[in-house]
Design a protein around this motif. Sequence first.
Motif, mmCIF file in Angstrom:
data_model
loop_
_atom_site.group_PDB
_atom_site.id
_atom_site.type_symbol
_atom_site.label_atom_id
_atom_site.label_comp_id
_atom_site.label_asym_id
_atom_site.label_seq_id
_atom_site.Cartn_x
_atom_site.Cartn_y
_atom_site.Cartn_z
ATOM 1 N N TYR A 195 2.357 6.680 5.848
ATOM 2 C CA TYR A 195 2.737 7.738 6.774
ATOM 3 C C TYR A 195 4.083 8.261 6.308
ATOM 4 O O TYR A 195 5.131 7.757 6.693
ATOM 5 C CB TYR A 195 2.768 7.186 8.205
ATOM 6 C CG TYR A 195 1.525 6.364 8.505
ATOM 7 C CD1 TYR A 195 0.283 7.000 8.660
ATOM 8 C CD2 TYR A 195 1.565 4.965 8.574
ATOM 9 C CE1 TYR A 195 -0.873 6.247 8.880
ATOM 10 C CE2 TYR A 195 0.421 4.220 8.797
ATOM 11 C CZ TYR A 195 -0.786 4.860 8.946
ATOM 12 O OH TYR A 195 -1.925 4.123 9.151
ATOM 13 N N GLY A 196 4.046 9.226 5.423
ATOM 14 C CA GLY A 196 5.258 9.743 4.798
ATOM 15 C C GLY A 196 5.357 11.232 5.014
ATOM 16 O O GLY A 196 4.871 11.758 6.014
ATOM 17 N N SER A 197 5.947 11.919 4.026
ATOM 18 C CA SER A 197 6.075 13.372 4.156
ATOM 19 C C SER A 197 4.684 13.986 4.236
ATOM 20 O O SER A 197 4.478 15.037 4.815
ATOM 21 C CB SER A 197 6.884 13.940 3.006
ATOM 22 O OG SER A 197 6.328 13.506 1.782
ATOM 23 N N SER A 198 3.696 13.324 3.647
ATOM 24 C CA SER A 198 2.305 13.598 4.014
ATOM 25 C C SER A 198 1.648 12.240 4.202
ATOM 26 O O SER A 198 2.239 11.215 3.887
ATOM 27 C CB SER A 198 1.613 14.428 2.940
ATOM 28 O OG SER A 198 1.648 13.749 1.719
ATOM 29 N N CYS A 199 0.426 12.258 4.721
ATOM 30 C CA CYS A 199 -0.259 10.994 4.987
ATOM 31 C C CYS A 199 -1.253 10.759 3.862
ATOM 32 O O CYS A 199 -2.172 11.548 3.658
ATOM 33 C CB CYS A 199 -0.948 11.083 6.347
ATOM 34 S SG CYS A 199 -1.890 9.613 6.753
ATOM 35 N N THR A 200 -1.042 9.669 3.103
ATOM 36 C CA THR A 200 -1.834 9.424 1.907
ATOM 37 C C THR A 200 -2.547 8.082 2.002
ATOM 38 O O THR A 200 -1.908 7.075 2.311
ATOM 39 C CB THR A 200 -0.912 9.391 0.667
ATOM 40 O OG1 THR A 200 -0.104 10.555 0.685
ATOM 41 C CG2 THR A 200 -1.714 9.367 -0.604
ATOM 42 N N LEU A 201 -3.846 8.092 1.733
ATOM 43 C CA LEU A 201 -4.609 6.850 1.746
ATOM 44 C C LEU A 201 -5.025 6.520 0.317
ATOM 45 O O LEU A 201 -5.631 7.361 -0.352
ATOM 46 C CB LEU A 201 -5.829 7.018 2.645
ATOM 47 C CG LEU A 201 -6.494 5.737 3.148
ATOM 48 C CD1 LEU A 201 -7.238 6.009 4.445
ATOM 49 C CD2 LEU A 201 -7.418 5.114 2.146
ATOM 50 N N VAL A 202 -4.661 5.340 -0.145
ATOM 51 C CA VAL A 202 -4.999 4.924 -1.504
ATOM 52 C C VAL A 202 -5.973 3.761 -1.406
ATOM 53 O O VAL A 202 -5.749 2.813 -0.653
ATOM 54 C CB VAL A 202 -3.720 4.547 -2.287
ATOM 55 C CG1 VAL A 202 -4.059 3.939 -3.629
ATOM 56 C CG2 VAL A 202 -2.833 5.779 -2.456
ATOM 57 N N LEU A 203 -7.088 3.872 -2.155
ATOM 58 C CA LEU A 203 -8.191 2.925 -1.974
ATOM 59 C C LEU A 203 -8.758 2.489 -3.312
ATOM 60 O O LEU A 203 -8.863 3.286 -4.245
ATOM 61 C CB LEU A 203 -9.295 3.643 -1.165
ATOM 62 C CG LEU A 203 -10.600 2.880 -0.944
ATOM 63 C CD1 LEU A 203 -10.406 1.742 0.052
ATOM 64 C CD2 LEU A 203 -11.694 3.825 -0.447
ATOM 65 N N SER A 204 -9.140 1.210 -3.386
ATOM 66 C CA SER A 204 -9.939 0.765 -4.516
ATOM 67 C C SER A 204 -11.097 -0.064 -3.990
ATOM 68 O O SER A 204 -10.913 -0.955 -3.165
ATOM 69 C CB SER A 204 -9.121 -0.087 -5.486
ATOM 70 O OG SER A 204 -9.991 -0.574 -6.489
ATOM 71 N N THR A 205 -12.298 0.243 -4.480
ATOM 72 C CA THR A 205 -13.453 -0.595 -4.146
ATOM 73 C C THR A 205 -13.849 -1.409 -5.374
ATOM 74 O O THR A 205 -14.984 -1.853 -5.490
ATOM 75 C CB THR A 205 -14.645 0.253 -3.647
ATOM 76 O OG1 THR A 205 -14.990 1.201 -4.673
ATOM 77 C CG2 THR A 205 -14.294 1.010 -2.385
ATOM 78 N N GLY A 206 -12.901 -1.551 -6.292
ATOM 79 C CA GLY A 206 -13.144 -2.390 -7.455
ATOM 80 C C GLY A 206 -13.531 -1.604 -8.698
ATOM 81 O O GLY A 206 -13.850 -2.177 -9.736
ATOM 82 N N SER A 207 -13.537 -0.277 -8.608
ATOM 83 C CA SER A 207 -13.771 0.513 -9.824
ATOM 84 C C SER A 207 -12.733 1.631 -9.900
ATOM 85 O O SER A 207 -13.048 2.801 -9.756
ATOM 86 C CB SER A 207 -15.198 1.072 -9.851
ATOM 87 O OG SER A 207 -15.498 1.726 -8.646
ATOM 88 N N GLY A 208 -11.495 1.223 -10.089
ATOM 89 C CA GLY A 208 -10.401 2.186 -10.180
ATOM 90 C C GLY A 208 -9.760 2.441 -8.831
ATOM 91 O O GLY A 208 -10.149 1.856 -7.811
ATOM 92 N N VAL A 209 -8.768 3.305 -8.849
ATOM 93 C CA VAL A 209 -7.977 3.587 -7.646
ATOM 94 C C VAL A 209 -7.987 5.091 -7.402
ATOM 95 O O VAL A 209 -7.813 5.878 -8.332
ATOM 96 C CB VAL A 209 -6.511 3.119 -7.838
ATOM 97 C CG1 VAL A 209 -5.677 3.400 -6.592
ATOM 98 C CG2 VAL A 209 -6.465 1.634 -8.176
ATOM 99 N N ASN A 210 -8.208 5.480 -6.146
ATOM 100 C CA ASN A 210 -8.188 6.903 -5.812
ATOM 101 C C ASN A 210 -7.283 7.151 -4.617
ATOM 102 O O ASN A 210 -7.199 6.320 -3.708
ATOM 103 C CB ASN A 210 -9.608 7.385 -5.502
ATOM 104 C CG ASN A 210 -10.477 7.381 -6.744
ATOM 105 O OD1 ASN A 210 -10.334 8.232 -7.615
ATOM 106 N ND2 ASN A 210 -11.339 6.377 -6.857
ATOM 107 N N GLY A 211 -6.625 8.290 -4.616
ATOM 108 C CA GLY A 211 -5.723 8.649 -3.526
ATOM 109 C C GLY A 211 -6.231 9.875 -2.777
ATOM 110 O O GLY A 211 -6.703 10.838 -3.386
ATOM 111 N N PHE A 212 -6.138 9.811 -1.457
ATOM 112 C CA PHE A 212 -6.625 10.880 -0.590
ATOM 113 C C PHE A 212 -5.493 11.311 0.326
ATOM 114 O O PHE A 212 -4.750 10.472 0.828
ATOM 115 C CB PHE A 212 -7.796 10.384 0.257
ATOM 116 C CG PHE A 212 -8.919 9.792 -0.555
ATOM 117 C CD1 PHE A 212 -10.026 10.558 -0.897
ATOM 118 C CD2 PHE A 212 -8.863 8.476 -0.988
ATOM 119 C CE1 PHE A 212 -11.064 10.019 -1.657
ATOM 120 C CE2 PHE A 212 -9.888 7.929 -1.751
ATOM 121 C CZ PHE A 212 -10.992 8.701 -2.084
#
Length: 336
Positions: free
Chosen positions: A168-185
């Motif tokens: 919860y920062g200057s924008s709200c960013t969710l970073v996720l990995s399900t075990g095949s790399g990392v993605n940010g939303f």
Amino acid sequence: HAADAHRTDLMTITRHVLNEQSRNPESRGDFTILLSHIVLGCKFVASAVNKAGLAQLIGLAGETNVQGEEQKKLDVLSNEVFVKALVSSGRTCVLVSEEDEEATFVDPKLRGKYCVCFDPLDGSSNIDCGVSIGTIFGIYMIKDKDNVTLADVLQPGKDMLAAGYCMYGSSCTLVLSTGSGVNGFTLDPSLGEFILTHPDIKIPKKGKIYSVNEGNAKNWDVPVAKFVEKCKYPEDGTPPKSLRYIGSMVADVHRTLLYGGVFLYPADQKSPNGKLRVLYEVFPMSFLMEQAGGQSFTGKERALDLVPTKIHDRSPIFLGSYDDVEEIKALYAEQA
Ligand code: AHM
Ligand code: MG
């Protein structure tokens, strides 16, 4: 146009995870449902955090001592929202929260196959001054659905199925990995949807930043002291590293992931196991780091090899760019 496609062909987090899961023939959408409940919790906390300053202002005008209470409420409120969202997903069976001393065993009627370990609102010392805070989570699969025990969450981090955080920062960013790399939303507030903005995050192999609470320096062990000294006075002719320390793990790790460098919360003479908690701080962040091409080390071993014995166990942690963590490992090896 590629840019145009990006604007009109929205890759929401749900769409992304459905795509990822569809590669698994046994997938029946359970993980996607679980994740959508976590996302709901994150959106709620994002909205509450945005209003926190305002709530304080209103409080100051009317009542006494609202400041402290408002702040406390945000922690407790976030925890309640996550617990309820996770239970009602019908996909969880054991929950571990930083806010609750005991693990929660979900009512058998509502049970699913996942265990979630989470810190609903980490970095609480930063709430009052409006600095970034975050939620951290790690997900395991139960071993035997007819015999659910604490052992289901006392598994090494390498057995996690997925991990992530929401900042919860200057924008709200969710970073996720399900075990095949990392993605940010990133949360688009006008849509109320997390949109893929940082596909396939890879951490730079070597960084220019170190991040540590240097106020603890007098209690550090030799390898940590040597490493920080080398950051400031490099012996190989490279320029000194910059120091950045927010004091919110999510924000410090997020910057480390994107810009490279190293984040450390070492053990010291006062806290022989460091400060950060294994299940919902060290493991999820270590999982993400490795998935992004970085490393995570405890001072003794790969962090994800740790086997926790209690749900609120702590561990020292060094994570970040591959080469920087390699340097720390070498200093510990030298001392051994
Ligand atoms: P908290 O769970 O009480 O918020 O503590 C965890 C936080 C982390 O976000 C951060 O990395 C660390 O504590 C900072 O600790 P310190 O203030 O000792 O530097
Ligand atoms: Mg915490």
